[in-house]
Design a protein around this motif. Sequence first.
Motif, PDB file in Angstrom:
ATOM      1  N   GLU A  22       0.839  -1.195   0.000  1.00  0.00           N
ATOM      2  CA  GLU A  22       0.000   0.000   0.000  1.00  0.00           C
ATOM      3  C   GLU A  22       0.880   1.254   0.000  1.00  0.00           C
ATOM      4  O   GLU A  22       1.734   1.423   0.871  1.00  0.00           O
ATOM      5  CB  GLU A  22      -0.891   0.000   1.237  1.00  0.00           C
ATOM      6  CG  GLU A  22      -1.974  -1.064   1.219  1.00  0.00           C
ATOM      7  CD  GLU A  22      -3.143  -0.664   0.343  1.00  0.00           C
ATOM      8  OE1 GLU A  22      -3.272   0.545   0.049  1.00  0.00           O
ATOM      9  OE2 GLU A  22      -3.925  -1.546  -0.050  1.00  0.00           O
ATOM     10  N   PRO A  23       0.684   2.159  -0.968  1.00  0.00           N
ATOM     11  CA  PRO A  23       1.457   3.411  -0.983  1.00  0.00           C
ATOM     12  C   PRO A  23       1.190   4.233   0.265  1.00  0.00           C
ATOM     13  O   PRO A  23       0.097   4.200   0.834  1.00  0.00           O
ATOM     14  CB  PRO A  23       0.925   4.122  -2.233  1.00  0.00           C
ATOM     15  CG  PRO A  23       0.367   3.031  -3.092  1.00  0.00           C
ATOM     16  CD  PRO A  23      -0.202   2.026  -2.131  1.00  0.00           C
ATOM     17  N   GLN A  24       2.197   4.949   0.693  1.00  0.00           N
ATOM     18  CA  GLN A  24       2.058   5.802   1.868  1.00  0.00           C
ATOM     19  C   GLN A  24       1.313   7.075   1.491  1.00  0.00           C
ATOM     20  O   GLN A  24       1.400   7.566   0.372  1.00  0.00           O
ATOM     21  CB  GLN A  24       3.430   6.150   2.442  1.00  0.00           C
ATOM     22  CG  GLN A  24       4.210   4.950   2.959  1.00  0.00           C
ATOM     23  CD  GLN A  24       5.562   5.352   3.510  1.00  0.00           C
ATOM     24  OE1 GLN A  24       5.929   6.523   3.489  1.00  0.00           O
ATOM     25  NE2 GLN A  24       6.305   4.374   3.994  1.00  0.00           N
ATOM     26  N   ILE A  25       0.589   7.624   2.469  1.00  0.00           N
ATOM     27  CA  ILE A  25      -0.236   8.806   2.262  1.00  0.00           C
ATOM     28  C   ILE A  25       0.282   9.959   3.113  1.00  0.00           C
ATOM     29  O   ILE A  25       0.620   9.778   4.281  1.00  0.00           O
ATOM     30  CB  ILE A  25      -1.709   8.525   2.631  1.00  0.00           C
ATOM     31  CG1 ILE A  25      -2.260   7.385   1.785  1.00  0.00           C
ATOM     32  CG2 ILE A  25      -2.553   9.782   2.466  1.00  0.00           C
ATOM     33  CD1 ILE A  25      -2.274   7.647   0.307  1.00  0.00           C
ATOM     34  N   VAL A 217      -9.173   5.882  -1.104  1.00  0.00           N
ATOM     35  CA  VAL A 217     -10.024   6.002   0.077  1.00  0.00           C
ATOM     36  C   VAL A 217      -9.203   6.430   1.287  1.00  0.00           C
ATOM     37  O   VAL A 217      -9.626   7.301   2.067  1.00  0.00           O
ATOM     38  CB  VAL A 217     -10.747   4.671   0.354  1.00  0.00           C
ATOM     39  CG1 VAL A 217     -11.477   4.720   1.697  1.00  0.00           C
ATOM     40  CG2 VAL A 217     -11.726   4.339  -0.770  1.00  0.00           C
ATOM     41  N   ARG A 218      -8.020   5.836   1.468  1.00  0.00           N
ATOM     42  CA  ARG A 218      -7.170   6.209   2.604  1.00  0.00           C
ATOM     43  C   ARG A 218      -6.733   7.663   2.520  1.00  0.00           C
ATOM     44  O   ARG A 218      -6.614   8.352   3.540  1.00  0.00           O
ATOM     45  CB  ARG A 218      -5.944   5.293   2.665  1.00  0.00           C
ATOM     46  CG  ARG A 218      -6.262   3.861   3.107  1.00  0.00           C
ATOM     47  CD  ARG A 218      -5.012   3.055   3.412  1.00  0.00           C
ATOM     48  NE  ARG A 218      -4.165   2.903   2.249  1.00  0.00           N
ATOM     49  CZ  ARG A 218      -2.947   3.442   2.135  1.00  0.00           C
ATOM     50  NH1 ARG A 218      -2.448   4.177   3.108  1.00  0.00           N
ATOM     51  NH2 ARG A 218      -2.238   3.243   1.033  1.00  0.00           N
ATOM     52  N   ALA A 219      -6.501   8.146   1.293  1.00  0.00           N
ATOM     53  CA  ALA A 219      -6.120   9.550   1.117  1.00  0.00           C
ATOM     54  C   ALA A 219      -7.252  10.472   1.549  1.00  0.00           C
ATOM     55  O   ALA A 219      -7.020  11.513   2.181  1.00  0.00           O
ATOM     56  CB  ALA A 219      -5.754   9.802  -0.336  1.00  0.00           C
ATOM     57  N   LEU A 220      -8.494  10.078   1.231  1.00  0.00           N
ATOM     58  CA  LEU A 220      -9.643  10.878   1.638  1.00  0.00           C
ATOM     59  C   LEU A 220      -9.808  10.868   3.153  1.00  0.00           C
ATOM     60  O   LEU A 220     -10.059  11.913   3.766  1.00  0.00           O
ATOM     61  CB  LEU A 220     -10.905  10.341   0.964  1.00  0.00           C
ATOM     62  CG  LEU A 220     -12.208  11.072   1.286  1.00  0.00           C
ATOM     63  CD1 LEU A 220     -12.171  12.491   0.735  1.00  0.00           C
ATOM     64  CD2 LEU A 220     -13.409  10.323   0.726  1.00  0.00           C
ATOM     65  N   VAL A 267      -0.133  14.118  -2.289  1.00  0.00           N
ATOM     66  CA  VAL A 267      -0.775  13.244  -1.321  1.00  0.00           C
ATOM     67  C   VAL A 267      -0.115  11.867  -1.227  1.00  0.00           C
ATOM     68  O   VAL A 267       0.088  11.338  -0.122  1.00  0.00           O
ATOM     69  CB  VAL A 267      -2.281  13.072  -1.663  1.00  0.00           C
ATOM     70  CG1 VAL A 267      -2.927  12.031  -0.764  1.00  0.00           C
ATOM     71  CG2 VAL A 267      -2.996  14.414  -1.508  1.00  0.00           C
ATOM     72  N   VAL A 268       0.194  11.271  -2.362  1.00  0.00           N
ATOM     73  CA  VAL A 268       0.730   9.901  -2.376  1.00  0.00           C
ATOM     74  C   VAL A 268       2.249   9.950  -2.423  1.00  0.00           C
ATOM     75  O   VAL A 268       2.838  10.559  -3.328  1.00  0.00           O
ATOM     76  CB  VAL A 268       0.185   9.104  -3.580  1.00  0.00           C
ATOM     77  CG1 VAL A 268       0.764   7.700  -3.592  1.00  0.00           C
ATOM     78  CG2 VAL A 268      -1.323   9.054  -3.520  1.00  0.00           C
TER      79      VAL A 268
END
Length: 269
Positions: A22-25, A217-220, A267-268
């Motif tokens: 999973e990419p970091q946010i 979704v995690r970014a939101l 963000v990512v």
Amino acid sequence: MAETLTTRGDPEPQSRTTSEAEPQIRTVGTADLTDSLRKGLDDFKLMPTYLVLLTLIYPAVGLIAARAAQGNDVVPLIFPLISGFALVGPLAAVGLYELSRRREAGLDTRWTHVFDVLKAKSISTIIGLGVILAVLFAAWLASAVAIQQWAMGAQSAGDIPTFLHNVVATSGGHMLIVVGNLVGLVFAVVTLAIAAFSFPLALDRDVSLPTAISTSVRALVANPGPMALWGLIVVGGLVLGAIPLFVGLAVVMPILGHATWHLYRHVVV
């Protein structure tokens, strides 16, 4: 794990993440939104001809849809059609993301490179996301029809002036405004969560559909305030662009599309 790959016939290598981790946010603020919009405007200024050629399809589709709605006596669907463009906007902007990616990497940005999206390592993910947005768009239109029939019944028929009068002057019209906007908000939030960064991520890296969606979704979730403001900016821009017979979308959409790519970079990780 990151490795350097040469892909899509680019003249120089690019760094792409191939791991399914999973990419970091990052958390962002309004300054990042402003910076993204500024960079999006810069991209548009440097590549206006390409972008206008690309996005003329967008207002043309809007004009055709509105005309078809009038011709088939479904005037109440005009607003849902216009507002529904925001649901498929991320898919329509994929080519713009590609041009911004290429400019960022110092590569050629001729308009023909919008088709390089078809060579993306995650093209199956992009297609899957497009199908999801198409389903959401169809569901929104079906919901809009159901709400209009429930709230207004026979009052929803007629020409545009009659329909607008009934919306403003009747209790059914007031119900339509309240319930329709609440349901539309739900669709907008779901689309923003699913698609805000999943398309740029799928274009930038080799990721699966679940990873792309979960990252968006995690970014939101990590940036509720800034992302809510971003959603308002996007919707507001599309509405303003649609007012002058949709032609403003040929300017508004590319700026927002490019800006979304730069916000993705903020963000990512």
